[in-house]
Design a protein around this motif. Structure first.
Motif, mmCIF file in Angstrom:
data_model
loop_
_atom_site.group_PDB
_atom_site.id
_atom_site.type_symbol
_atom_site.label_atom_id
_atom_site.label_comp_id
_atom_site.label_asym_id
_atom_site.label_seq_id
_atom_site.Cartn_x
_atom_site.Cartn_y
_atom_site.Cartn_z
ATOM 1 N N GLY A 1 0.923 -1.171 0.051
ATOM 2 C CA GLY A 1 -0.110 0.165 0.058
ATOM 3 C C GLY A 1 0.721 1.410 0.236
ATOM 4 N N ARG A 2 2.159 0.916 -0.051
ATOM 5 C CA ARG A 2 2.713 2.396 0.560
ATOM 6 C C ARG A 2 3.635 2.529 -1.115
ATOM 7 N NH1 ARG A 2 6.386 3.161 5.711
ATOM 8 N NH2 ARG A 2 3.947 2.901 6.868
ATOM 9 N N ALA A 3 3.683 3.778 -2.019
ATOM 10 C CA ALA A 3 4.387 3.914 -3.274
ATOM 11 C C ALA A 3 5.822 3.864 -2.742
ATOM 12 C CB ALA A 3 4.235 5.281 -3.520
ATOM 13 N N ALA A 4 6.704 3.310 -4.114
ATOM 14 C CA ALA A 4 7.678 2.794 -4.243
ATOM 15 C C ALA A 4 8.474 4.440 -3.989
ATOM 16 C CB ALA A 4 7.915 1.819 -4.835
ATOM 17 N N ARG A 5 9.063 4.760 -3.024
ATOM 18 C CA ARG A 5 9.700 5.733 -3.306
ATOM 19 C C ARG A 5 11.470 5.277 -3.381
ATOM 20 N NH1 ARG A 5 9.481 9.254 2.399
ATOM 21 N NH2 ARG A 5 8.892 7.899 3.056
ATOM 22 N N LYS A 6 12.632 6.584 -4.506
ATOM 23 C CA LYS A 6 13.707 6.201 -4.644
ATOM 24 C C LYS A 6 14.380 6.752 -2.784
ATOM 25 C CE LYS A 6 17.465 7.620 -6.852
ATOM 26 N NZ LYS A 6 18.241 9.295 -7.620
ATOM 27 N N LYS A 7 15.482 6.141 -2.614
ATOM 28 C CA LYS A 7 16.084 6.314 -0.986
ATOM 29 C C LYS A 7 17.312 7.098 -1.933
ATOM 30 C CE LYS A 7 16.101 2.415 1.783
ATOM 31 N NZ LYS A 7 16.168 2.167 2.494
ATOM 32 N N THR A 8 17.430 8.410 -1.898
ATOM 33 C CA THR A 8 18.366 9.900 -1.264
ATOM 34 C C THR A 8 19.572 9.714 -0.696
ATOM 35 O OG1 THR A 8 16.780 10.716 -2.470
ATOM 36 C CG2 THR A 8 18.762 12.037 -2.562
ATOM 37 N N ASN A 9 20.496 10.196 -1.019
ATOM 38 C CA ASN A 9 21.777 9.542 0.330
ATOM 39 C C ASN A 9 22.359 10.909 -0.193
ATOM 40 O OD1 ASN A 9 23.733 10.805 -1.817
ATOM 41 N ND2 ASN A 9 23.988 7.547 -2.173
ATOM 42 N N ILE A 10 22.732 11.319 1.028
ATOM 43 C CA ILE A 10 23.673 12.270 1.311
ATOM 44 C C ILE A 10 24.467 12.858 -0.317
ATOM 45 C CG2 ILE A 10 25.550 13.614 2.967
ATOM 46 C CD1 ILE A 10 24.094 11.800 5.191
ATOM 47 N N THR A 11 25.324 11.980 -1.070
ATOM 48 C CA THR A 11 26.475 12.655 -1.720
ATOM 49 C C THR A 11 25.144 13.391 -2.507
ATOM 50 O OG1 THR A 11 27.476 10.797 -0.986
ATOM 51 C CG2 THR A 11 27.632 12.336 -3.129
ATOM 52 N N GLU A 12 24.167 13.019 -2.779
ATOM 53 C CA GLU A 12 22.988 13.401 -4.280
ATOM 54 C C GLU A 12 22.390 14.477 -3.353
ATOM 55 O OE1 GLU A 12 20.567 9.740 -4.022
ATOM 56 O OE2 GLU A 12 21.715 9.110 -5.934
ATOM 57 N N VAL A 13 22.384 14.292 -2.761
ATOM 58 C CA VAL A 13 21.280 15.959 -2.254
ATOM 59 C C VAL A 13 22.583 17.238 -1.994
ATOM 60 C CG1 VAL A 13 21.056 17.079 0.211
ATOM 61 C CG2 VAL A 13 19.967 14.344 -0.414
ATOM 62 N N ASP A 14 23.841 16.796 -1.612
ATOM 63 C CA ASP A 14 24.704 17.731 -2.024
ATOM 64 C C ASP A 14 24.863 17.664 -3.465
ATOM 65 O OD1 ASP A 14 25.823 17.562 0.903
ATOM 66 O OD2 ASP A 14 27.043 16.629 0.831
ATOM 67 N N ALA A 15 25.016 17.501 -4.490
ATOM 68 C CA ALA A 15 24.965 16.965 -5.591
ATOM 69 C C ALA A 15 23.758 18.364 -6.332
ATOM 70 C CB ALA A 15 25.556 15.922 -6.673
ATOM 71 N N LYS A 16 22.749 18.174 -6.245
ATOM 72 C CA LYS A 16 21.763 19.538 -6.423
ATOM 73 C C LYS A 16 21.837 20.571 -5.533
ATOM 74 C CE LYS A 16 17.731 20.051 -8.005
ATOM 75 N NZ LYS A 16 17.563 19.748 -9.273
ATOM 76 N N ILE A 17 22.286 20.945 -4.390
ATOM 77 C CA ILE A 17 22.776 21.620 -3.380
ATOM 78 C C ILE A 17 23.614 22.435 -4.725
ATOM 79 C CG2 ILE A 17 23.493 23.216 -1.066
ATOM 80 C CD1 ILE A 17 21.833 20.692 0.593
ATOM 81 N N LEU A 18 24.915 22.088 -5.245
ATOM 82 C CA LEU A 18 25.471 22.660 -5.399
ATOM 83 C C LEU A 18 25.200 23.244 -7.202
ATOM 84 C CD1 LEU A 18 29.096 20.304 -4.782
ATOM 85 C CD2 LEU A 18 28.428 22.577 -4.476
ATOM 86 N N GLU A 19 23.865 21.634 -7.237
ATOM 87 C CA GLU A 19 23.572 22.953 -9.082
ATOM 88 C C GLU A 19 23.137 23.874 -8.400
ATOM 89 O OE1 GLU A 19 20.418 20.842 -11.683
ATOM 90 O OE2 GLU A 19 21.860 19.143 -10.663
ATOM 91 N N LEU A 20 21.648 23.473 -7.601
ATOM 92 C CA LEU A 20 21.161 25.109 -7.596
ATOM 93 C C LEU A 20 22.084 26.128 -7.459
ATOM 94 C CD1 LEU A 20 17.798 22.934 -5.332
ATOM 95 C CD2 LEU A 20 18.086 23.544 -7.554
ATOM 96 N N GLN A 21 23.062 25.716 -6.704
ATOM 97 C CA GLN A 21 23.860 27.304 -6.168
ATOM 98 C C GLN A 21 24.300 27.856 -7.273
ATOM 99 O OE1 GLN A 21 26.107 25.447 -3.011
ATOM 100 N NE2 GLN A 21 25.061 26.523 -1.266
ATOM 101 N N LYS A 22 25.066 26.868 -8.189
ATOM 102 C CA LYS A 22 25.356 27.089 -9.557
ATOM 103 C C LYS A 22 24.544 27.951 -9.778
ATOM 104 C CE LYS A 22 27.462 26.085 -13.835
ATOM 105 N NZ LYS A 22 28.079 24.133 -14.538
ATOM 106 N N LEU A 23 23.266 27.080 -10.178
ATOM 107 C CA LEU A 23 22.420 28.004 -11.087
ATOM 108 C C LEU A 23 21.872 29.612 -10.894
ATOM 109 C CD1 LEU A 23 20.252 27.706 -13.239
ATOM 110 C CD2 LEU A 23 18.763 26.600 -11.473
ATOM 111 N N ARG A 24 21.302 29.684 -8.898
ATOM 112 C CA ARG A 24 21.685 30.760 -8.659
ATOM 113 C C ARG A 24 22.628 32.114 -8.619
ATOM 114 N NH1 ARG A 24 22.005 33.689 -3.881
ATOM 115 N NH2 ARG A 24 19.943 34.362 -2.613
ATOM 116 N N LYS A 25 23.851 31.624 -8.368
ATOM 117 C CA LYS A 25 24.701 32.420 -9.117
ATOM 118 C C LYS A 25 24.732 32.698 -10.754
ATOM 119 C CE LYS A 25 29.491 32.936 -8.284
ATOM 120 N NZ LYS A 25 31.042 32.412 -7.947
#
Length: 98
Positions: free
Chosen positions: A4-28
Motif C-alpha cells: 500500500g505504500r508507493a515505492a520511493r527512491k532512497k536519496t543519499n547525502i551525496t546526491e543531496v549535496d550534488a543537487k545543492i551545488l547544482e542549485l547554487q550554481k544556477l542561483r549564481k
C-alpha cells in the motif's frame, strides 16, 4: 511487495549535496544575468554619468525596489528580500564577479 505504500527512491547525502551545488550554481548564474540586465538599464538611464557613492546608489535602488514592491506585488507577496542591497554589494562572492 509494497503493502500500500508507493515505492520511493532512497536519496543519499551525496546526491543531496550534488543537487545543492547544482542549485547554487544556477542561483549564481541567474544573479549574474540579473546584475548585467540592471547594469545595462542603469547605464541607459544615465546613472553612470555621475560620481555617486555606493551608499547613495544603494539607498536609491532600495527606494525604487520598495516602490515596485508596492505597485507590482500582491498584498500577500510584499515580503522584503532575504538580502538587502547593502549586504549584496558587500558580499565578496558578488563583488568578485564584477
Amino acid at each position: 511487495m509494497l503493502y500500500g505504500r508507493a515505492a520511493r527512491k532512497k536519496t543519499n547525502i551525496t546526491e543531496v549535496d550534488a543537487k545543492i551545488l547544482e542549485l547554487q550554481k544556477l542561483r549564481k548564474e541567474l544573479q549574474a544575468k540579473q546584475a548585467e540586465r540592471l547594469g545595462r538599464l542603469a547605464m541607459a538611464a544615465g546613472v553612470s554619468d555621475f560620481e555617486v557613492p555606493d551608499e547613495e546608489l544603494t539607498k536609491a535602488f532600495e527606494e525604487v525596489a520598495e516602490n515596485f514592491r508596492v505597485r507590482f506585488c500582491s498584498e500577500t507577496d510584499q515580503s522584503k528580500p532575504t538580502k538587502t542591497a547593502t549586504s549584496i554589494v558587500s558580499d565578496p562572492a558578488v563583488s568578485s564577479s564584477n
